[in-house]
Design a protein around this motif. Structure first.
Motif, short mmCIF file in Angstrom:
data_model
loop_
_atom_site.label_atom_id
_atom_site.label_comp_id
_atom_site.label_asym_id
_atom_site.label_seq_id
_atom_site.Cartn_x
_atom_site.Cartn_y
_atom_site.Cartn_z
N LEU A 77 0.85 -1.19 0.00
CA LEU A 77 0.00 0.00 0.00
C LEU A 77 0.88 1.23 0.00
O LEU A 77 1.86 1.29 0.75
N ASP A 78 0.48 2.20 -0.80
CA ASP A 78 1.20 3.47 -0.84
C ASP A 78 0.61 4.37 0.26
O ASP A 78 -0.61 4.47 0.37
N PRO A 79 1.45 5.01 1.06
CA PRO A 79 0.90 5.86 2.13
C PRO A 79 0.00 6.97 1.60
O PRO A 79 -0.94 7.39 2.27
N ARG A 80 0.25 7.42 0.35
CA ARG A 80 -0.59 8.48 -0.22
C ARG A 80 -2.02 7.98 -0.41
O ARG A 80 -2.99 8.69 -0.19
N GLU A 81 -2.12 6.72 -0.84
CA GLU A 81 -3.44 6.13 -1.05
C GLU A 81 -4.19 6.06 0.28
O GLU A 81 -5.40 6.32 0.35
N VAL A 82 -3.46 5.71 1.35
CA VAL A 82 -4.07 5.56 2.66
C VAL A 82 -4.50 6.93 3.20
O VAL A 82 -5.63 7.13 3.64
N VAL A 83 -3.59 7.90 3.12
CA VAL A 83 -3.89 9.25 3.62
C VAL A 83 -5.03 9.86 2.80
O VAL A 83 -5.97 10.43 3.35
N ASP A 84 -4.96 9.71 1.47
CA ASP A 84 -6.00 10.30 0.62
C ASP A 84 -7.37 9.70 0.94
O ASP A 84 -8.39 10.41 0.95
N ALA A 85 -7.39 8.40 1.22
CA ALA A 85 -8.69 7.75 1.52
C ALA A 85 -9.25 8.30 2.84
O ALA A 85 -10.46 8.52 2.96
N ALA A 86 -8.38 8.55 3.80
CA ALA A 86 -8.85 9.10 5.09
C ALA A 86 -9.35 10.53 4.90
O ALA A 86 -10.41 10.90 5.42
N VAL A 87 -8.60 11.33 4.14
CA VAL A 87 -9.01 12.72 3.92
C VAL A 87 -10.35 12.75 3.17
O VAL A 87 -11.25 13.54 3.50
N ALA A 88 -10.51 11.85 2.19
CA ALA A 88 -11.77 11.81 1.44
C ALA A 88 -12.92 11.45 2.38
O ALA A 88 -14.04 11.97 2.22
N ALA A 89 -12.67 10.60 3.37
CA ALA A 89 -13.75 10.23 4.32
C ALA A 89 -14.15 11.46 5.12
O ALA A 89 -15.33 11.67 5.40
N TYR A 90 -13.18 12.30 5.46
CA TYR A 90 -13.53 13.55 6.18
C TYR A 90 -14.34 14.47 5.26
O TYR A 90 -15.39 15.00 5.64
N GLU A 91 -13.86 14.61 4.02
CA GLU A 91 -14.51 15.55 3.11
C GLU A 91 -15.95 15.14 2.77
O GLU A 91 -16.81 15.97 2.55
N SER A 92 -16.18 13.82 2.78
CA SER A 92 -17.55 13.37 2.46
C SER A 92 -18.43 13.31 3.72
O SER A 92 -19.57 12.89 3.65
N GLY A 93 -17.87 13.65 4.86
CA GLY A 93 -18.65 13.62 6.10
C GLY A 93 -18.72 12.24 6.74
O GLY A 93 -19.45 12.04 7.71
N ALA A 94 -17.94 11.28 6.22
CA ALA A 94 -18.02 9.92 6.77
C ALA A 94 -17.19 9.73 8.04
O ALA A 94 -17.39 8.77 8.77
N ALA A 95 -16.25 10.65 8.29
CA ALA A 95 -15.42 10.52 9.50
C ALA A 95 -15.11 11.91 10.04
O ALA A 95 -14.91 12.84 9.25
N PRO A 96 -15.08 12.07 11.37
CA PRO A 96 -14.83 13.40 11.93
C PRO A 96 -13.37 13.83 11.79
O PRO A 96 -12.48 13.00 11.66
N LEU A 97 -13.18 15.15 11.84
CA LEU A 97 -11.84 15.70 11.62
C LEU A 97 -10.82 15.16 12.63
O LEU A 97 -9.69 14.84 12.28
N GLU A 98 -11.21 15.04 13.92
CA GLU A 98 -10.19 14.62 14.90
C GLU A 98 -9.70 13.21 14.63
O GLU A 98 -8.52 12.90 14.86
N ALA A 99 -10.57 12.35 14.10
CA ALA A 99 -10.14 10.98 13.77
C ALA A 99 -9.21 11.02 12.55
O ALA A 99 -8.15 10.39 12.53
N VAL A 100 -9.61 11.79 11.55
CA VAL A 100 -8.84 11.81 10.30
C VAL A 100 -7.49 12.49 10.52
O VAL A 100 -6.44 11.97 10.11
#
Ligand code: FAD
Ligand code: SF4
Length: 521
Positions: free
Chosen positions: A286-309
């Motif tokens: 896994l590329d860390p960019r893919e992992v970080v981008d997926a987490a940031v996208a979850a924040y942007e879509s409202g699926a995860a709160p900012l403090e978790a992301v």
């Protein structure tokens, strides 16, 4: 043959720069399973299986693309020369390949371990071959970037480095400021489960061993039967496709609560809200960019709160890059650091889990079962106990390198020697992480099932963490006196009546004697 492209066990990256300009007609990929990499320090069976099966999956993918791979499979029997060269060390296996294949040059991506890089340079030298070393583009930063960051700074601190990267890479940023107004949501990321417990934690997706993995499990059970750990529960993702499924599963089901419960622990709940992605990232499935981008996208879509992301991004963009920078700018001397002059032996129960200290029994037990413990267990249970007991940091390092599925030296060593043992004298973390059993009582339910009392430092039912805590402060009082962040703890030490402190120190000395004696049995 023109180029021999060396791919090490933690370099299973199809996007690797080693494939730029690779000509399948003239060039060959070289990969080797060698027993020496599992035995130069002891290695948990899960760790060995993970590396070998991930390598075999990667080999098969390359072959399916028409790439020629000179691959050495580990023979079941350990005698010297067996099939395909049969050498037991990486160096010997490579010399054998050079003899057979007669390449004009060698290419490798910057290895993850100092020792391996030195070995490869030596072999190339001996063979009179050019060795081209490429930057590892898997990471966001290079060791040179880190050296530039560190240059001229009196103190290295994660926070500065992390902010610099957030800005430069525009991650969780808005109009030049951190999204949400804060760089760091640490305060909200220290929740415990309280008396009610964690409830039903969404189970992590499991990956049943396929035939390739099963063959490796059989091999390791046969050849490394004496090694620590068991393979009964092996369920890790070992290919790119499965690692991506594991990432998706984490983002959807556990990331939203990752932040709040990042530091919490609970008996027989090894995974809680953690991602279990370190091993897949460390071998580069896994590329860390893919992992970080997926987490940031979850924040942007409202699926995860900012403090978790933000908390999750900080671990990968921050800590993971930071410790690598420390490793490559400090090696090889870093390996020998022992600022606290610790020289006790590592208690035997680290290898068996057989102890009546409930917290250590749980953390070590799950480590032996799964090859996994989460960060706070590594730092504040096994690491904390070893540091306060005064264990030789080399022995602690060898244990951490051996027992975790994700252990690779560039990440394990600074975490162990620096963050958890304070053996680098404060280069990596500004103060030693020391605490009494009360910390563990607050963050877990371990103490409720333990025969010791976290509030007591002396007596038959004294918690060893609490005893060792005061003893640790007293032993290192002079050294820690200049450290502002220790002022409060040292003030409390000064308040302890002399006879009480003396009784605690006697109890600590007895504990050391008992543990050392148990090691000799
Ligand atoms: P999560 O809690 O889900 O965190 C997400 C990711 O952040 C991890 O996968 C990892 O890539 C990264 N990360 C988190 N903390 C750190 C950290 N301190 N340093 C670097 N990356 C971090 N991590 C390893 O990958 N290999 C090791 O050998 C290793 N040894 C450690 C030894 C000690 C003494 C300590 C205190 C920590 C160690 N860590 C190591 C860091 C951390 O404990 C693991 O990365 C984490 O527990 C892996 O589980 P996870 O994937 O579920 O992580
Ligand atoms: Fe661990 Fe002490 Fe709590 Fe027992 S009382 S679980 S030894 S912290």
């Amino acid at each position: 043959l023109s180029t021999l492209a060396l791919i090490l066990g933690d370099q299973l990256d199809r996007q690797s720069p080693i494939f730029e300009g690779f000509d399948p007609k003239r060039d060959v990929v070289w990969m080797a399973e060698v027993a020496g990499e599992s035995t130069h320090v002891w290695s948990h069976k899960v760790r060995t299986v993970f590396f070998l099966t991930a390598m075999r999956h990667f080999r098969d993918e390359l072959k399916a693309e028409g790439i020629r791979v000179d691959y050495r499979e580990l023979p079941v029997k350990s005698e010297g020369r067996t099939r395909v060269g049969g050498e037991e060390t990486l160096a010997a296996a490579l010399r054998d390949a050079i003899d057979r294949l007669k390449p004009l040059r060698l290419v490798v991506v910057h290895p993850g371990e100092w020792r391996v890089r030195e070995e490869l340079r030596l072999i190339a030298d001996e063979a009179g071959l050019e060795l081209v070393e490429l930057d590892d583009t898997h990471f966001y930063t290079t060791p040179d970037d880190f050296a530039r960051h560190a240059n001229g700074r009196k103190q290295l601190r994660l926070e500065f480095f992390y902010r610099e990267l957030r800005k430069r890479l525009d991650i969780l940023m808005e109009d030049g400021a951190p999204v949400g107004g804060e760089w760091n949501y640490d305060k909200e990321n220290r929740g415990a489960f309280g008396k009610k417990g964690p409830g039903k934690v969404p189970a992590a997706r499991r990956f049943k061993p396929d035939t390739t993995t099963q063959a490796v499990i059989d091999l390791v059970n046969e050849r490394f039967a004496e090694h620590p750990g068991t393979l009964d529960d092996f369920d890790w993702p070992v290919s790119v496709a499965d690692a991506r499924l594991a990432l998706k599963d984490f983002i959807r089901h556990r990331l939203p609560s990752f932040g709040e419960y990042q530091d919490a622990m609970w008996t027989a709940e090894p995974w809680l809200y953690h991602s279990r992605l370190s091993a897949a990232m460390n071998v580069k499935l896994l590329d860390p960019r893919e992992v970080v981008d997926a987490a940031v996208a979850a924040y942007e879509s409202g699926a995860a709160p900012l403090e978790a992301v933000e908390g999750f991004v900080r671990q990968i963009l921050g800590w993971r890059e930071y410790v690598r920078g420390i490793y490559w700018t400090q090696m090889p001397k870093y390996l020998e650091r022992n600022a606290l002059r610790a020289n006790e032996p590592l208690p035997n129960f680290y290898w068996t889990g057989e102890t009546d200290y409930a917290c250590l029994r749980d953390a070590i037990g799950q480590t032996l079962q799964y090859g996994y413990a989460h960060h706070i267990q590594r730092l504040m249970v096994t690491g904390l106990f070893a540091m306060m007991l005064g264990v030789d940091p080399q022995q602690v390092h060898e244990w951490y390198l051996a027992v975790y599925i994700d252990a690779v030296e560039w990440v394990e060593l600074p975490n162990t020697l620096g963050m958890s043992q304070h053996a680098d004298g404060g280069l990596m973390a500004s103060k030693p992480y020391c605490a009494t059993g009360k910390y563990l009582q607050r963050m877990s339910n371990y103490c409720a099932g333990c025969r010791y009392d976290p509030a007591k430092a002396t007596g038959d039912d004294a918690c060893p963490f609490t005893t060792l805590y005061w003893d640790f402060l007293a032993r290192h009082r002079d050294r820690l006196a200049g450290n502002n962040r220790m002022a409060m703890q040292l003030k409390n030490l000064e308040r302890k009546p002399a006879d009480e402190l003396s009784a605690i120190r006697q109890q600590a000395a007895k504990l050391r004697e008992q543990l050392a004696a148990a090691n000799d049995q």
